[in-house]
Scaffold this active site. Structure first.
Site, PDB file in Angstrom:
ATOM      1  N   ASN A  12       0.806  -1.224   0.000  1.00  9.16           N
ATOM      2  CA  ASN A  12       0.000   0.000   0.000  1.00  9.16           C
ATOM      3  C   ASN A  12       0.840   1.275   0.000  1.00  9.16           C
ATOM      4  O   ASN A  12       0.321   2.362   0.174  1.00  9.16           O
ATOM      5  CB  ASN A  12      -0.975  -0.001   1.176  1.00  9.16           C
ATOM      6  CG  ASN A  12      -0.267   0.017   2.517  1.00  9.16           C
ATOM      7  OD1 ASN A  12       0.943  -0.156   2.599  1.00  9.16           O
ATOM      8  ND2 ASN A  12      -1.025   0.211   3.573  1.00  9.16           N
ATOM      9  N   CYS A  13       2.142   1.156  -0.227  1.00  8.74           N
ATOM     10  CA  CYS A  13       3.043   2.313  -0.243  1.00  8.74           C
ATOM     11  C   CYS A  13       3.023   2.960  -1.631  1.00  8.74           C
ATOM     12  O   CYS A  13       3.222   2.282  -2.642  1.00  8.74           O
ATOM     13  CB  CYS A  13       4.459   1.841   0.112  1.00  8.74           C
ATOM     14  SG  CYS A  13       5.743   3.069  -0.175  1.00  8.74           S
TER      15      CYS A  13
END
Length: 120
Positions: A12-13
């Site tokens: 999710n970065c």
């Protein structure tokens, strides 16, 4: 063609997603290693710290860093920095890209140039 690279980070970065999209767009083979799903081991962290140092590897602008009590933010020695990163993998500045013999931290112009330079 150069062998595949390994991209270490979190699914999710935003920076990791940008790196993966960039690699996909250029047809560069890679394997994604998600810290959250696969973990990270002491030997890997120690190698990164040895190559880059804690000042580069540890993201001291992150929310995770700010949430750690000040007295626990010890990165003065490689052992202390490794222990802190292992306890808080989100502290790693992402992505870390392993080119097989050399790693790159972050996803800026220098990282892109280094990856493109090894393709051939």
């Amino acid at each position: 063609m150069a062998e595949a690279v390994t991209v270490y980070g979190l699914g999710n970065c935003d920076s990791c997603r940008a790196a993966r999209k960039w690699l996909d767009g250029r047809g560069i083979a890679y394997r994604f290693h998600d810290f959250a799903a696969e973990g990270i081991d002491r030997a890997t962290v120690a190698a990164w710290l040895g190559e880059h140092g804690a000042e580069t590897l540890v993201n001291r602008r992150s929310r995770t860093w700010r949430e750690i009590p000040e007295q626990d933010r010890d990165i003065a020695s490689p052992d202390a920095a490794a222990a802190l990163v292992l306890a808080n993998p989100r502290l790693v500045k992402r992505p870390v890209i392993d080119l097989g013999g050399r790693t790159l931290v972050g996803f800026g112009d220098e990282t892109r140039a280094a990856i493109e330079g090894r393709q051939g």
